[in-house]
Design a protein around this motif. Structure first.
Motif, PDB file in Angstrom:
ATOM      1  N   TYR A 320     -39.407   0.129  45.866  1.00  0.00           N
ATOM      2  CA  TYR A 320     -38.391   0.875  46.608  1.00  0.00           C
ATOM      3  C   TYR A 320     -37.413  -0.115  47.212  1.00  0.00           C
ATOM      4  N   PRO A 321     -36.116   0.212  47.188  1.00  0.00           N
ATOM      5  CA  PRO A 321     -35.140  -0.699  47.786  1.00  0.00           C
ATOM      6  C   PRO A 321     -35.127  -0.557  49.307  1.00  0.00           C
ATOM      7  N   LEU A 322     -34.482  -1.473  49.968  1.00  0.00           N
ATOM      8  CA  LEU A 322     -34.311  -1.421  51.411  1.00  0.00           C
ATOM      9  C   LEU A 322     -33.599  -0.124  51.782  1.00  0.00           C
ATOM     10  N   ASN A 323     -33.986   0.439  52.912  1.00  0.00           N
ATOM     11  CA  ASN A 323     -33.370   1.641  53.462  1.00  0.00           C
ATOM     12  C   ASN A 323     -33.655   2.906  52.665  1.00  0.00           C
ATOM     13  N   ALA A 324     -34.501   2.804  51.655  1.00  0.00           N
ATOM     14  CA  ALA A 324     -34.860   4.008  50.922  1.00  0.00           C
ATOM     15  C   ALA A 324     -35.785   4.862  51.788  1.00  0.00           C
ATOM     16  N   GLU A 325     -35.720   6.155  51.627  1.00  0.00           N
ATOM     17  CA  GLU A 325     -36.651   7.070  52.279  1.00  0.00           C
ATOM     18  C   GLU A 325     -37.856   7.223  51.362  1.00  0.00           C
ATOM     19  N   VAL A 326     -39.038   6.984  51.910  1.00  0.00           N
ATOM     20  CA  VAL A 326     -40.220   7.042  51.061  1.00  0.00           C
ATOM     21  C   VAL A 326     -41.232   7.995  51.697  1.00  0.00           C
ATOM     22  N   ALA A 327     -41.787   8.886  50.870  1.00  0.00           N
ATOM     23  CA  ALA A 327     -42.878   9.721  51.368  1.00  0.00           C
ATOM     24  C   ALA A 327     -44.172   8.926  51.231  1.00  0.00           C
ATOM     25  N   PHE A 328     -45.090   9.067  52.195  1.00  0.00           N
ATOM     26  CA  PHE A 328     -46.347   8.331  52.070  1.00  0.00           C
ATOM     27  C   PHE A 328     -47.493   9.117  52.677  1.00  0.00           C
ATOM     28  N   ASP A 329     -48.695   8.682  52.347  1.00  0.00           N
ATOM     29  CA  ASP A 329     -49.876   9.347  52.873  1.00  0.00           C
ATOM     30  C   ASP A 329     -50.817   8.308  53.455  1.00  0.00           C
ATOM     31  N   MET A 330     -51.559   8.685  54.478  1.00  0.00           N
ATOM     32  CA  MET A 330     -52.612   7.837  55.019  1.00  0.00           C
ATOM     33  C   MET A 330     -53.910   8.605  54.866  1.00  0.00           C
ATOM     34  N   PRO A 331     -54.543   8.486  53.665  1.00  0.00           N
ATOM     35  CA  PRO A 331     -55.704   9.321  53.386  1.00  0.00           C
ATOM     36  C   PRO A 331     -56.867   8.992  54.317  1.00  0.00           C
ATOM     37  N   ILE A 332     -57.419  10.017  54.959  1.00  0.00           N
ATOM     38  CA  ILE A 332     -58.524   9.812  55.882  1.00  0.00           C
ATOM     39  C   ILE A 332     -59.680   9.129  55.162  1.00  0.00           C
ATOM     40  N   SER A 333     -59.876   9.482  53.899  1.00  0.00           N
ATOM     41  CA  SER A 333     -61.003   8.933  53.158  1.00  0.00           C
ATOM     42  C   SER A 333     -60.870   7.428  52.963  1.00  0.00           C
ATOM     43  N   ALA A 334     -59.648   6.922  52.968  1.00  0.00           N
ATOM     44  CA  ALA A 334     -59.441   5.485  52.759  1.00  0.00           C
ATOM     45  C   ALA A 334     -59.440   4.708  54.067  1.00  0.00           C
ATOM     46  N   ALA A 335     -59.607   5.410  55.195  1.00  0.00           N
ATOM     47  CA  ALA A 335     -59.539   4.735  56.494  1.00  0.00           C
ATOM     48  C   ALA A 335     -60.913   4.254  56.923  1.00  0.00           C
ATOM     49  N   ALA A 336     -60.915   3.170  57.716  1.00  0.00           N
ATOM     50  CA  ALA A 336     -62.159   2.719  58.326  1.00  0.00           C
ATOM     51  C   ALA A 336     -62.261   3.362  59.700  1.00  0.00           C
ATOM     52  N   PRO A 337     -63.357   4.065  59.973  1.00  0.00           N
ATOM     53  CA  PRO A 337     -63.503   4.653  61.305  1.00  0.00           C
ATOM     54  C   PRO A 337     -63.915   3.592  62.324  1.00  0.00           C
ATOM     55  N   LEU A 338     -63.291   3.612  63.464  1.00  0.00           N
ATOM     56  CA  LEU A 338     -63.569   2.603  64.495  1.00  0.00           C
ATOM     57  C   LEU A 338     -64.344   3.240  65.633  1.00  0.00           C
ATOM     58  N   HIS A 339     -65.365   2.522  66.118  1.00  0.00           N
ATOM     59  CA  HIS A 339     -66.159   3.083  67.210  1.00  0.00           C
ATOM     60  C   HIS A 339     -65.569   2.755  68.572  1.00  0.00           C
ATOM     61  N   ARG A 340     -64.794   1.714  68.607  1.00  0.00           N
ATOM     62  CA  ARG A 340     -64.148   1.361  69.882  1.00  0.00           C
ATOM     63  C   ARG A 340     -62.679   1.118  69.619  1.00  0.00           C
ATOM     64  N   PHE A 341     -61.873   1.541  70.544  1.00  0.00           N
ATOM     65  CA  PHE A 341     -60.442   1.322  70.375  1.00  0.00           C
ATOM     66  C   PHE A 341     -59.861   0.683  71.636  1.00  0.00           C
ATOM     67  N   GLY A 342     -59.010  -0.345  71.433  1.00  0.00           N
ATOM     68  CA  GLY A 342     -58.344  -1.000  72.556  1.00  0.00           C
ATOM     69  C   GLY A 342     -59.106  -2.198  73.048  1.00  0.00           C
TER      70      GLY A 342
END
Ligand SMILES: Nc1ncnc2c1ncn2[C@@H]1O[C@H](COP(=O)(O)OP(=O)(O)O)[C@@H](O)[C@H]1O
Ligand SMILES: [Mg+2]
Lengths: 342, 259, 275
Positions: A320-342
């Motif tokens: 994608y070129p600079l300044n292009a509008e891109v649709a994206f997804d953050m799939p829950i299945s691909a995320a690492a669950p964290l037990h502590r935050f901050g």
């Protein structure tokens, strides 16, 4: 004593004057293990090491080694080796004399001394430098002398403080392999300190991630790399998109809430590596604010309604070129669950 | 053109001013005449020879040697551990100790001599020799601490820790690892202390008794009575001695690194 | 860094106790004598001291000579240090050696030489008479001029060394840059060299000033009883007048001036760091 707790730290607290550097640290180290202490500068790695060596008296807590309480044993009777970050060689002595230093103090002399020092020098490939004064050696050679000097003592535990940080890239790789080989050959219990996750992941059997004088997570390289328990560890091992979970919503770094694309797991937060962000389709959109080519992949900086997202895609797919509008997804299945935050 | 000549001319004039008088002393000491004069009247070695026959010079030379060597050694014996403590320990009193041992450099020597005379020699009956010894030791102490501290500062403390981890005791680590590496600094401190003590006048002014006076004080006294070239000869000899020592030290140790 | 306090104190204590006992205590006792009269704390000794015109003269002369020697050493020192710094490395080392050399020679010997040079039949007078500038020899010895010359020769090396290290730390192109911008040598000195070497000047200046103020041999040999300075006056008070109170007053003045010079040095140096 079991092999699982050859060296144990039990609620160990360490301080410089009134500043607490390490708080109630609990850690069990197995015999023959290669353990990495990983953490940002100032988190207490060196301090912990110095306490194990006996160069520092704990404020409270206990250290046991091989079944014996060594908390009050003076440093010169612990038989623990330490390769200092600065190497701490004796400049007035030759390479041979440096390596012989500890053995001589044990009353070893004559043929046995020569034999053991020579063997030590041979194992680090410095036989030819035996008669040199140490300041004449290169940094890499000095480190090998320091290593040999500790190893000839056959220490129960060998510790190395940032052993690779003063070396150039090529030497670093070489030394990494060599440390691993030496540890496997001798079976010595080895602890090394690093602030570089790549080194820790490549070398260690187990990694201890430290933060502000306390342990954040202990695990194998795979566990640390794939399942960080907290946002701190996740950030440290390359999860660059971190979201807290609050009231069933994802909360971005800037505090903006967003509705998740699916049901959230029971966790304090979610983390995605740039690779895990799917580009081209999805519920979110972002503007490309930066593209950088990284060999096999391209890295994107996307500006979205809830902040900046870092994504990465193979060069094989169209970019994608600079300044292009891109649709994206953050799939829950691909995320690492964290037990502590901050 | 004027710029090219600037440096040589300035330096020539300044060196004549700084070192010229020294050559005059040397020349005068070879004079054959009976009074101090320049150009010297004739050439002889008689004044140089006379220096060695004057009994009081021989005595005061011995006193000055004793003070310079004994005082400096004592100052080092006190100063090395103190410097070590100040550089290696987090010492709350560090600044106080540093101030205490460096006061002799700030306070004019004549006052030290007078104070010792007034409160130790006269009322307590402390011997002049001992008073001189204490005063010269105190005088040299700041130099010893300064020079030794400077060489300790260049020595990383993890070397001692490495020695301890290899089985050495703390004291053993000091002797096996620290001392060999500050040897040059200690020798430099010794030479600096020796020269300072040997040439020192004000501290010793009030501290002289029968048969006990330092060489410079003796020379001052001799000059007031006799005005022959023997003091010039003695000065020249002493100067060559100092220069010889410093030159050798510089040559073999790089003395100036420490001062 | 070790943490054992007892051990550290045991190492540092002997030196501290020695300095305190041999040095600080007797000196403080001596100084306190000047503030006491019949067990009363008073400044009367100081009033007495300054009420005598001889003492005032000696005090002012000491200050004046100290200041003049320092000023002369600064002027000659800059010229010399600048010349030495611009030499090639080998020659520079040798020159520095020559400047330091006199410091190793006994001050008695160094001062003694001036008698031969400045005396009635000394080199200077011989030369003046030979070229017919004067028939009568000048009296130079036992004047302030002689003391001034002797002190300058004694302490100039300290100034030169301080200024050499200051000049060596001068940014390499500062002077050429200023010249290119059209500054003359006078402006270069005031606007570039002086501000950038102030710390060296202050260190050297303090050494020269305190040294001159507290020198004994030079005023004793070259000034005699005609040109008394504070140190020689103190000696006289004790040996001739047996007046320890007056000696204590002089001692206090000398110490105060030494400390004042020392504090001034630190003030100016830190003031510069702050800007
Ligand atoms: N000698 C010391 N005196 C006071 N504080 C110290 C000292 N050494 C380290 N610290 C503090 O202790 C903490 C831990 O330091 P350290 O163990 O050296 O960290 P690391 O090795 O992980 O970089 C830091 O906050 C550091 O500032
Ligand atoms: Mg560290």
């Amino acid at each position: 004593m079991s092999d699982a707790s050859f060296l144990s730290l039990d609620k160990l607290s360490l301080a410089y004057g009134k500043t607490i550097a390490v708080k109630e640290l609990d850690l069990d180290i197995r015999k023959g293990e290669l353990l990495a202490l990983l953490g940002p500068s100032g988190c207490g790695k060196t301090t912990t090491m110095r306490a194990i060596a006996g160069l520092m008296t704990p404020v409270s807590g206990r250290i046991t080694l091989d079944g014996a309480d060594i908390t009050r044993v003076p440093a010169n009777r612990r038989n623990i080796g330490l390769v200092f970050q600065s190497y701490a060689l004796f400049p007035h002595l030759t390479v041979f004399e440096n390596v012989a230093f500890g053995l001589k103090l044990q009353g070893i002399g004559g043929d046995e001394l020569t034999r053991r020092v020579d063997a030590g020098l041979k194992s680090v490939g410095l036989t030819a430098f035996s008669g040199r004064k140490t300041p004449d050696l290169s940094g890499g050679q000095q480190q090998r002398v320091a290593l040999a000097r500790s190893m000839v003592m056959q220490p129960k535990v060998l510790m190395l403080d940032e052993p690779l940080s003063n070396l150039d890239a090529r030497l670093r790789l070489e030394m990494r392999t060599e440390l691993q080989r030496m540890q496997k050959e001798t079976g010595v219990t080895m602890i090394f300190v690093t602030h570089d996750q790549v080194e820790a992941l490549a070398l260690a059997d187990r990694i201890v991630v430290m933060r502000d004088g306390a342990i954040e997570q202990i695990g194998t390289p795979e566990e640390i790399y794939n399942n960080p328990v907290s946002s701190f560890v996740a950030d440290f091992v390359g999860f660059e998109n971190l979201f807290a979970i609050r009231n069933g919503k994802l909360v971005a770094a800037g505090g903006i809430e967003l509705d998740p694309a699916g049901p959230l797991p029971d966790a304090a937060g979610l983390a995605w590596r740039p690779r895990a962000i799917a580009l081209g389709a999805g519920p979110f959109t972002g503007t490309v604010r930066g593209v950088s080519f990284a060999g096999g992949t391209r890295e994107y900086l996307l500006e979205s309604g809830f902040g900046t997202v870092k994504a990465e895609a193979d060069v094989s797919v169209p970019g994608y070129p600079l300044n292009a509008e891109v649709a994206f997804d953050m799939p829950i299945s691909a995320a690492a669950p964290l037990h502590r935050f901050g | 053109m004027t710029q090219r000549l600037y440096a040589p001319i300035i330096l020539l004039l300044v060196m004549i001013f700084l070192i010229g008088p020294f050559f005059i002393i040397v020349a005068a000491s070879f004079s054959a005449g009976d009074t101090l004069a320049f150009p010297p009247q004739g050439f002889s070695l008689k004044w140089i020879a006379k220096v060695f026959t004057v009994e009081s010079f021989r005595q005061s030379f011995a006193v000055s040697m004793f003070l310079a060597i004994g005082g400096t050694l004592t100052a080092l014996l006190l100063g090395i551990p103190a410097s070590y403590a100040m550089s290696r320990y987090k010492l709350p009193l560090s600044e106080t100790v540093r101030f205490l041992v460096s006061t002799p450099i700030i306070v004019p020597g004549i006052i030290v001599g007078l104070a010792l005379l007034r409160y130790f020699v006269i009322p307590v009956g402390l011997s002049i020799t001992l008073a001189l010894f204490l005063a010269h030791t105190a005088l040299v102490l700041p130099y010893a601490v300064r020079v030794v501290s400077a060489s300790l500062a260049n020595l990383r403390s993890d070397m001692e820790e490495a020695a301890v981890l290899l089985g050495s005791s703390r004291l053993g680590a000091f002797f096996r690892v620290v001392l060999p590496n500050i040897r040059g600094g200690i020798l430099a401190a010794f030479i600096l202390g020796f020269v300072t003590s040997f040439n020192q006048v004000p501290v010793s002014l009030f501290l002289s008794g029968p048969g006990v006076r330092t060489l410079p004080i003796d020379m001052l006294g001799y000059m007031e009575i006799v005005f022959d070239p023997s003091v010039a000869a003695l000065s020249a000899l002493l100067a060559f001695l100092s220069i010889g020592i410093v030159f050798a030290a510089e040559r073999f140790l790089g003395f100036s690194r420490y001062v | 860094m070790f943490q054992n306090r007892t051990e550290a104190l045991a190492l540092a204590l002997p030196a501290a106790v020695f300095a305190a006992l041999v040095f600080v205590v007797p000196v403080v006792l001596l100084l306190s004598e000047g503030f006491k009269s019949a067990d009363q704390w008073t400044l009367s000794a100081y009033v007495d001291f300054f009420s005598q015109s001889l003492n005032r003269t000696v005090f002012l002369r000491t200050l004046k000579l100290g200041a003049l020697v320092t000023l002369a050493a600064a002027v000659i020192g800059y010229a010399t240090a600048y010349a030495i710094v611009s030499l090639p490395p080998g020659a520079k080392g040798k020159m520095i050696g020559l400047v330091v050399l006199p410091l190793m020679i006994s001050p008695v010997a160094r001062t003694y030489a001036w008698i031969v040079i400045l005396g009635r039949t000394g080199i200077v007078n011989q030369a003046l008479m030979a070229v017919g500038l004067t028939d009568e020899p000048f009296r130079i010895l036992f004047t302030e001029t002689a003391v001034f010359i002797g002190l300058l020769q004694l302490f100039l090396p300290l100034m030169v060394i301080s200024l050499i290290s200051a000049l060596e730390n001068l940014p390499r192109d500062a002077v050429p840059a200023a010249r290119v911008l059209g500054a003359n040598w006078f402006q270069v000195f005031w606007k570039v060299i002086l501000p950038l070497t102030r710390e060296g000047l202050v260190v050297g200046g303090t050494l020269v000033f305190t040294g001159s103020m507290t020198a004994y041999i030079t005023p004793a040999i070259l000034g005699g009883s005609k040109v008394l300075m504070l140190e020689t006056l103190l000696y006289q008070q004790v040996t001739v007048a047996n007046n320890f109170v007056s000696a204590s007053v002089i001692a206090f003045i000398l110490i105060v001036m030494s400390f004042a010079a020392n504090i001034l040095l630190k003030r100016i140096a830190t003031a510069r760091n702050r800007t």
